[in-house]
Design a protein around this motif. Structure first.
Motif, PDB file in Angstrom:
ATOM      1  N   GLY A  23      20.287   9.047   2.591  1.00 44.30           N
ATOM      2  CA  GLY A  23      19.357   7.922   2.542  1.00 44.30           C
ATOM      3  C   GLY A  23      18.233   8.194   1.578  1.00 44.30           C
ATOM      4  N   ALA A  24      17.084   7.613   1.850  1.00 47.62           N
ATOM      5  CA  ALA A  24      15.907   7.765   0.996  1.00 47.62           C
ATOM      6  C   ALA A  24      14.698   8.077   1.849  1.00 47.62           C
ATOM      7  N   VAL A  25      13.779   8.861   1.288  1.00 49.99           N
ATOM      8  CA  VAL A  25      12.537   9.235   1.970  1.00 49.99           C
ATOM      9  C   VAL A  25      11.394   9.110   0.978  1.00 49.99           C
ATOM     10  N   LEU A  26      10.322   8.444   1.403  1.00 45.67           N
ATOM     11  CA  LEU A  26       9.107   8.350   0.599  1.00 45.67           C
ATOM     12  C   LEU A  26       8.037   9.223   1.229  1.00 45.67           C
ATOM     13  N   ILE A  27       7.473  10.133   0.420  1.00 43.24           N
ATOM     14  CA  ILE A  27       6.468  11.083   0.896  1.00 43.24           C
ATOM     15  C   ILE A  27       5.217  10.942   0.041  1.00 43.24           C
ATOM     16  N   GLU A  28       4.064  10.760   0.702  1.00 42.79           N
ATOM     17  CA  GLU A  28       2.793  10.620  -0.015  1.00 42.79           C
ATOM     18  C   GLU A  28       1.808  11.659   0.510  1.00 42.79           C
ATOM     19  N   GLU A  29       1.411  12.574  -0.353  1.00 44.09           N
ATOM     20  CA  GLU A  29       0.457  13.640  -0.011  1.00 44.09           C
ATOM     21  C   GLU A  29       0.850  14.357   1.281  1.00 44.09           C
ATOM     22  N   GLY A  30       2.132  14.680   1.390  1.00 46.92           N
ATOM     23  CA  GLY A  30       2.634  15.440   2.525  1.00 46.92           C
ATOM     24  C   GLY A  30       2.979  14.638   3.750  1.00 46.92           C
ATOM     25  N   VAL A  31       2.776  13.322   3.712  1.00 47.68           N
ATOM     26  CA  VAL A  31       3.022  12.464   4.872  1.00 47.68           C
ATOM     27  C   VAL A  31       4.271  11.628   4.636  1.00 47.68           C
ATOM     28  N   LEU A  32       5.153  11.561   5.641  1.00 51.63           N
ATOM     29  CA  LEU A  32       6.329  10.697   5.557  1.00 51.63           C
ATOM     30  C   LEU A  32       5.884   9.239   5.659  1.00 51.63           C
ATOM     31  N   ILE A  33       6.162   8.469   4.616  1.00 50.91           N
ATOM     32  CA  ILE A  33       5.697   7.073   4.556  1.00 50.91           C
ATOM     33  C   ILE A  33       6.784   6.086   4.949  1.00 50.91           C
ATOM     34  N   GLY A  34       8.041   6.390   4.570  1.00 47.38           N
ATOM     35  CA  GLY A  34       9.101   5.440   4.885  1.00 47.38           C
ATOM     36  C   GLY A  34      10.470   6.042   4.653  1.00 47.38           C
ATOM     37  N   PHE A  35      11.470   5.344   5.205  1.00 46.01           N
ATOM     38  CA  PHE A  35      12.846   5.789   5.091  1.00 46.01           C
ATOM     39  C   PHE A  35      13.701   4.650   4.514  1.00 46.01           C
ATOM     40  N   ASP A  36      14.719   5.013   3.776  1.00 47.99           N
ATOM     41  CA  ASP A  36      15.784   4.135   3.326  1.00 47.99           C
ATOM     42  C   ASP A  36      15.252   2.906   2.586  1.00 47.99           C
ATOM     43  N   ASP A  37      15.658   1.697   2.954  1.00 51.11           N
ATOM     44  CA  ASP A  37      15.270   0.502   2.183  1.00 51.11           C
ATOM     45  C   ASP A  37      13.762   0.279   2.201  1.00 51.11           C
ATOM     46  N   ASP A  38      13.131   0.591   3.325  1.00 49.42           N
ATOM     47  CA  ASP A  38      11.671   0.468   3.396  1.00 49.42           C
ATOM     48  C   ASP A  38      11.006   1.407   2.397  1.00 49.42           C
ATOM     49  N   ALA A  39      11.529   2.640   2.295  1.00 44.02           N
ATOM     50  CA  ALA A  39      10.992   3.605   1.333  1.00 44.02           C
ATOM     51  C   ALA A  39      11.202   3.120  -0.094  1.00 44.02           C
ATOM     52  N   ARG A  40      12.362   2.578  -0.378  1.00 49.38           N
ATOM     53  CA  ARG A  40      12.662   2.103  -1.737  1.00 49.38           C
ATOM     54  C   ARG A  40      11.759   0.927  -2.107  1.00 49.38           C
ATOM     55  N   GLN A  41      11.507   0.030  -1.147  1.00 49.92           N
ATOM     56  CA  GLN A  41      10.664  -1.131  -1.420  1.00 49.92           C
ATOM     57  C   GLN A  41       9.224  -0.701  -1.681  1.00 49.92           C
ATOM     58  N   GLN A  42       8.716   0.237  -0.871  1.00 50.05           N
ATOM     59  CA  GLN A  42       7.349   0.709  -1.088  1.00 50.05           C
ATOM     60  C   GLN A  42       7.230   1.436  -2.426  1.00 50.05           C
ATOM     61  N   ALA A  43       8.240   2.212  -2.757  1.00 49.01           N
ATOM     62  CA  ALA A  43       8.213   2.943  -4.036  1.00 49.01           C
ATOM     63  C   ALA A  43       8.232   1.978  -5.214  1.00 49.01           C
ATOM     64  N   LEU A  44       8.967   0.890  -5.090  1.00 45.38           N
ATOM     65  CA  LEU A  44       9.025  -0.110  -6.153  1.00 45.38           C
ATOM     66  C   LEU A  44       7.650  -0.732  -6.367  1.00 45.38           C
ATOM     67  N   LEU A  45       6.957  -1.042  -5.267  1.00 46.82           N
ATOM     68  CA  LEU A  45       5.623  -1.625  -5.385  1.00 46.82           C
ATOM     69  C   LEU A  45       4.621  -0.644  -5.998  1.00 46.82           C
ATOM     70  N   LEU A  46       4.847   0.642  -5.741  1.00 47.08           N
ATOM     71  CA  LEU A  46       3.948   1.670  -6.267  1.00 47.08           C
ATOM     72  C   LEU A  46       4.341   2.142  -7.665  1.00 47.08           C
ATOM     73  N   GLY A  47       5.482   1.687  -8.131  1.00 41.11           N
ATOM     74  CA  GLY A  47       5.953   2.118  -9.448  1.00 41.11           C
ATOM     75  C   GLY A  47       6.466   3.546  -9.458  1.00 41.11           C
ATOM     76  N   ILE A  48       6.996   4.004  -8.334  1.00 46.22           N
ATOM     77  CA  ILE A  48       7.496   5.378  -8.215  1.00 46.22           C
ATOM     78  C   ILE A  48       8.985   5.402  -8.512  1.00 46.22           C
ATOM     79  N   GLN A  49       9.384   6.278  -9.437  1.00 47.83           N
ATOM     80  CA  GLN A  49      10.791   6.442  -9.756  1.00 47.83           C
ATOM     81  C   GLN A  49      11.455   7.374  -8.749  1.00 47.83           C
ATOM     82  N   ALA A  50      12.708   7.084  -8.441  1.00 45.83           N
ATOM     83  CA  ALA A  50      13.446   7.913  -7.487  1.00 45.83           C
ATOM     84  C   ALA A  50      13.815   9.258  -8.098  1.00 45.83           C
ATOM     85  N   THR A  51      13.742  10.300  -7.284  1.00 52.78           N
ATOM     86  CA  THR A  51      14.223  11.629  -7.651  1.00 52.78           C
ATOM     87  C   THR A  51      15.502  11.900  -6.866  1.00 52.78           C
TER      88      THR A  51
END
Length: 421
Positions: A23-51
């Motif tokens: 799946g996908a995981v979004l991490i911001e300053e050491g904190v888990l922010i979101g998983f899977d589609d929610d993480a991808r959507q938040q990353a898109l709004l923040l302009g974060i490219q997937a690793t």
């Protein structure tokens, strides 16, 4: 890892009873922010490219149910501060410390100062076992109720069985209520000067033999006490032989129990006389013991794998092997070493390994299991393919001098963790 990172795809293990999923995981300053589609959507709004990290694993922190820290607040040896640092680097979110210390933890005032000014949601939690007996001398009972009231998670002594009469007295008085009581099934009188379990390799090497009865005889007494006191939470520390596993399997229900990580990786046939790794307590057994212990952990007959770190300094390591204190250190070695020995060849699943290193140990110390949650820092990122060389000055290495495999290359490493030191 950057301040904000989207790992996609990455393997994710969220908690006990759940499978590893991609799946996908979004991490911001050491904190888990979101998983899977929610993480991808938040990353898109923040302009974060997937690793992409398809071979890496995001999972809950590990738990060590018993280790030793003799100088927690000062000195050149391991302290609470340095232990937290190496634990976080190794992905350990909780460590329970046995009572052995320069000031034996048998009084309420000796439980103070370990977690002062620490945020338990963001740092490595140091739990304390209160002493079952005064000064760990197994002569009279420590004040159990006072110790538990002042924060002890349970009661334990040292690396040998408390005399059966004193243990029976404490269980009958029952000041521990439903809190765990951790006891090592080891009889030093039966062990004598033995350093390695009896066997052909022991005879060939000329090592003093430790008979299996030094574990099986006290274990028989402990299993009987477990059955006689079903309202108490008797726990077994550091099982080390196939015979002990067979005894445990015959008890219904069996008490929760632990095994040292080193006993799953090494046996007397794998070491030379110059290796530091044979000087441990309980003594190393043979290949049959190691295989039976591995099977027992996977089948959950044995509950937890402990680090059971015993920090020694350089002066200790200069002593002859039979005079040196027993023990090893190395929280940072446990996960990669067991992954290579058991998961990589397909003997265990990732879920088996986390049950042994995280969820089972939580149960042994009577704590809620670690799990991944939004808004949490209690996670680790493990790269099973990263190679590194074990050195004293490696980032996250303990201060102690008794780290095994120095100079050896190890595959697999915790590359990030949300916890602060």
């Amino acid at each position: 890892m950057n301040d904000t990172s989207l790992l996609d795809p990455v393997r994710i293990l969220r908690g006990p009873g759940l499978p590893v999923q991609l799946g996908a995981v979004l991490i911001e300053e050491g904190v888990l922010i979101g998983f899977d589609d929610d993480a991808r959507q938040q990353a898109l709004l923040l302009g974060i490219q997937a690793t992409p990290a398809p071979n890496q694993l995001v999972a809950p922190c590990l738990v060590d149910p018993h280790s030793i820290l003799e100088t927690p607040f000062s000195g050149d040896q391991e302290t609470a501060v340095s232990l937290r640092h190496c634990a976080a680097a190794a992905g350990y979110g909780q460590i329970a410390l046995l009572p052995r210390s320069s000031s034996w933890r048998d009084r309420p005032e000796r439980l103070q100062g370990f977690n002062a000014d620490q945020d338990p949601t963001a740092t490595v939690r140091l739990h304390l076992w209160g002493s079952f007996s005064r000064s760990g001398k197994a002569g009279e009972l420590a004040p159990h109720g006072d110790l538990l009231e002042h924060g002890a998670i349970g009661l334990a002594d040292d690396n040998a069985m408390v005399p059966a009469a004193l243990l029976q007295q404490g269980l009958l008085l029952g000041e521990m209520g439903g809190c765990p009581v951790l006891v090592a099934p080891r009889d030093p009188a039966l062990q004598g000067e033995g350093l390695v379990r009896e066997g052909v390799e022991t005879l060939r090497a000329g090592w003093p033999a430790d008979p299996i009865t030094s574990e099986t005889v006290p274990l028989s007494q402990l299993l009987l006490l477990h059955q006689c006191h079903p309202d108490r939470q008797l726990r077994l520390m550091n099982l080390s032989t196939a015979a002990a596993v067979d005894q445990l399997s015959g008890c219904e229900p069996p008490p929760l129990s632990s095994v040292s990580w080193w006993h799953l990786l090494t046996d007397r046939s794998m070491l030379t006389g110059s290796d530091h790794g044979w000087r441990v307590c309980p003594s190393l057994g043979g290949p049959k013991d190691r295989d039976r212990l591995i099977q027992a952990v996977q089948e959950r007959t044995v509950t937890a794998v402990a680090v059971h770190a015993v920090p020694l300094d350089a002066e200790d390591m200069l002593l002859p092997g039979d005079q040196r204190p027993a023990g090893l250190s190395g929280h940072h070695l446990v996960l990669p070493a067991l992954w290579n020995a058991l998961v990589r060849p397909g003997r265990w699943t990732v879920e088996d390994l986390w049950q042994a290193l995280s969820f089972g140990p939580s149960a042994l110390i009577d704590q809620p299991p670690e799990q991944l949650k939004r808004g949490s820092r209690r996670w680790l990122l493990f790269d099973p393919d990263q190679c590194w060389t074990i050195r004293h000055n490696t980032s996250g290495a303990p201060r102690s001098a008794n780290v095994p495999w120095l100079g050896r290359e190890l595959k697999g490493r915790v590359t990030a963790c949300g916890l602060s030191c």
